[in-house]
Scaffold this motif. Structure first.
Motif, short mmCIF file in Angstrom:
data_model
loop_
_atom_site.label_atom_id
_atom_site.label_comp_id
_atom_site.label_asym_id
_atom_site.label_seq_id
_atom_site.Cartn_x
_atom_site.Cartn_y
_atom_site.Cartn_z
N SER A 130 0.86 -1.11 0.06
CA SER A 130 0.05 -0.02 -0.01
C SER A 130 0.82 1.15 -0.07
O SER A 130 1.89 1.29 0.60
CB SER A 130 -0.83 0.11 1.21
OG SER A 130 -1.70 -0.99 1.42
N ARG A 155 -2.52 -1.52 -3.51
CA ARG A 155 -3.61 -0.47 -2.88
C ARG A 155 -2.68 0.90 -2.95
O ARG A 155 -1.68 0.94 -2.36
CB ARG A 155 -3.72 -0.82 -1.56
CG ARG A 155 -4.34 0.27 -0.54
CD ARG A 155 -5.68 0.25 -0.57
NE ARG A 155 -6.38 1.40 0.18
CZ ARG A 155 -7.26 2.11 -0.09
NH1 ARG A 155 -7.48 2.26 -1.14
NH2 ARG A 155 -7.71 2.83 0.85
N ARG A 194 -8.73 -1.33 -5.69
CA ARG A 194 -8.12 -0.51 -4.48
C ARG A 194 -7.65 0.53 -4.45
O ARG A 194 -6.63 0.89 -3.88
CB ARG A 194 -7.16 -1.56 -4.10
CG ARG A 194 -7.75 -3.20 -4.01
CD ARG A 194 -6.40 -4.11 -3.74
NE ARG A 194 -6.37 -4.18 -2.13
CZ ARG A 194 -5.03 -4.41 -1.60
NH1 ARG A 194 -4.02 -4.61 -2.63
NH2 ARG A 194 -4.94 -4.12 -0.54
#
Ligand code: GUN
Ligand code: ZN
Length: 353
Positions: A130, A155, A194
């Motif tokens: 992420s 993400r 995402r």
């Protein structure tokens, strides 16, 4: 369904953020297809407690390994991937002589796409799943990064950089168009899989009051999008902001005055703060991205962890590549040494690598 037996590091979803780490020396992670068919965590915990509940499930034994959640990089610049380690006498000359010329190259879609796919692969190779990333002021650079992240299921939150002054031709944007581009890109990408959008004023010196005002209005209209910027990184930068915004109480309060301090606002660096700034971070729900390797490399200063904890405002670690020098580590480390070299050095210099 499949299971993995290894040491497992995980984090409780709630509770004291300083004490939520859980470590199972001998753990079991059971993975099964989730709602969308993508593998998801079905069960996790100590092997001796869980194993009996999953008889017959194929189990891979990863002896000597640790399984951990993917890392989060809270602040990184993908267009600076190819200029990591560029020399600098501090932030402002580094931006002018190295960063802005490199970022101008992202006017070309092919270059954006090439760097974006390398960047995403590099993050994943380093265990980062992420990231909150800066693109450049060119809208196509945002499309390139979102496209590359989408292709790898990452993400990723990013946005078009806003900088309508004190920036060179080829990078400087135009106030009204920059806000239209922001709204168009936000509508196109925010919440797609995402992916998420961040309204991205580069930093107060590179934005006119009109651009900051427009960014604040967009942030109010779209409370679920993120905001990202830089604040109080370097003493020359802080002095410059004082000249540009003489009515503001502090650098941080410039952003407050334009409606850019709120939950989901992430400010990089937050070094040269006073107690009122710390209180403002806490009250507004904004969070700091802390980048120790960048702060050392650019000679910016040190983040005051104790001050942040005393007031109770939130922060997270970030690489700040290309001010930061590594995708792997957001914190500085000693160079790798052989065990023989380590033995031959005095104990005091044997910091972990
Ligand atoms: N302040 C404004 N732009 C930048 C940037 O690209 N990197 C860092 N470290 N600080 C900034
Ligand atoms: Zn940065």
């Amino acid at each position: 369904m499949k299971a993995y037996r290894a040491a497992i590091l995980r984090f409780a979803a709630d509770g004291d953020p300083h004490r939520c780490a859980i470590y199972d020396e001998d753990g079991l992670l059971v993975v099964a297809p989730g709602a969308s068919g993508v593998p998801a965590v079905h069960a996790v915990g100590p092997y001796r407690e869980l194993a009996a509940r999953f008889p017959g499930v194929e189990t891979e034994h990863l002896a000597g390994r640790i399984i951990a959640p993917g890392f989060v990089d809270l602040h990184i610049h993908y267009p600076q991937t190819n200029m990591i380690g560029a020399p600098a006498e501090g932030l402002l000359p580094w931006l002018e002589h190295y960063t802005f010329p490199e970022e101008k190259r992202f006017a070309a879609s092919e270059y954006s796409a090439q760097v974006a796919s390398f960047f995403i692969a590099e993050l994943l190779r380093n265990g980062v799943t992420s990231a909150l990333a800066f693109a450049t002021s060119h809208p196509n650079s945002v499309d390139a990064l979102f496209g590359a992240a989408q292709a790898r299921g990452m993400r990723l939150i990013t946005g078009k950089v806003l900088q309508d002054r004190h920036s060179p031709d080829g990078l400087r944007d135009e106030t009204e168009q920059s806000l239209l581009d922001t709204e168009r890109l936000l509508a196109k990408w925010h919440g797609v899989g995402r992916l998420g959008y961040a309204i991205t004023p580069r930093f107060a010196p590179s934005c006119t009051p009109e651009q900051l005002r427009g960014a604040g209005l967009l942030a109010a209209k779209h409370p679920d999008v993120w905001i990202q910027s830089h604040v109080a990184e370097n003493r020359d930068e802080v002095a410059w902001v004082r000249e540009l915004f003489p009515a503001a109480r502090s650098y941080l309060s410039v952003y407050q005055d334009f409606g850019l301090l709120r939950e989901r606002a992430i400010y990089a660096h937050c070094i040269h703060f006073d107690e009122a700034d710390r209180a403002l971070m806490k009250e507004s729900g904004a969070a700091a991205a802390v980048s120790p390797t960048s702060n050392l490399f650019l000679g910016s200063g040190f983040f005051d962890f104790r001050g942040a904890d005393r007031v109770g405002y939130r922060y997270g670690l970030a690489s700040d590549v290309g001010g930061g020098t590594s995708f792997t580590r957001s914190t500085p480390c000693w160079p790798r040494t052989t065990s023989a070299a380590r033995r031959s050095r005095p104990a005091a210099s044997c910091a972990p690598d």
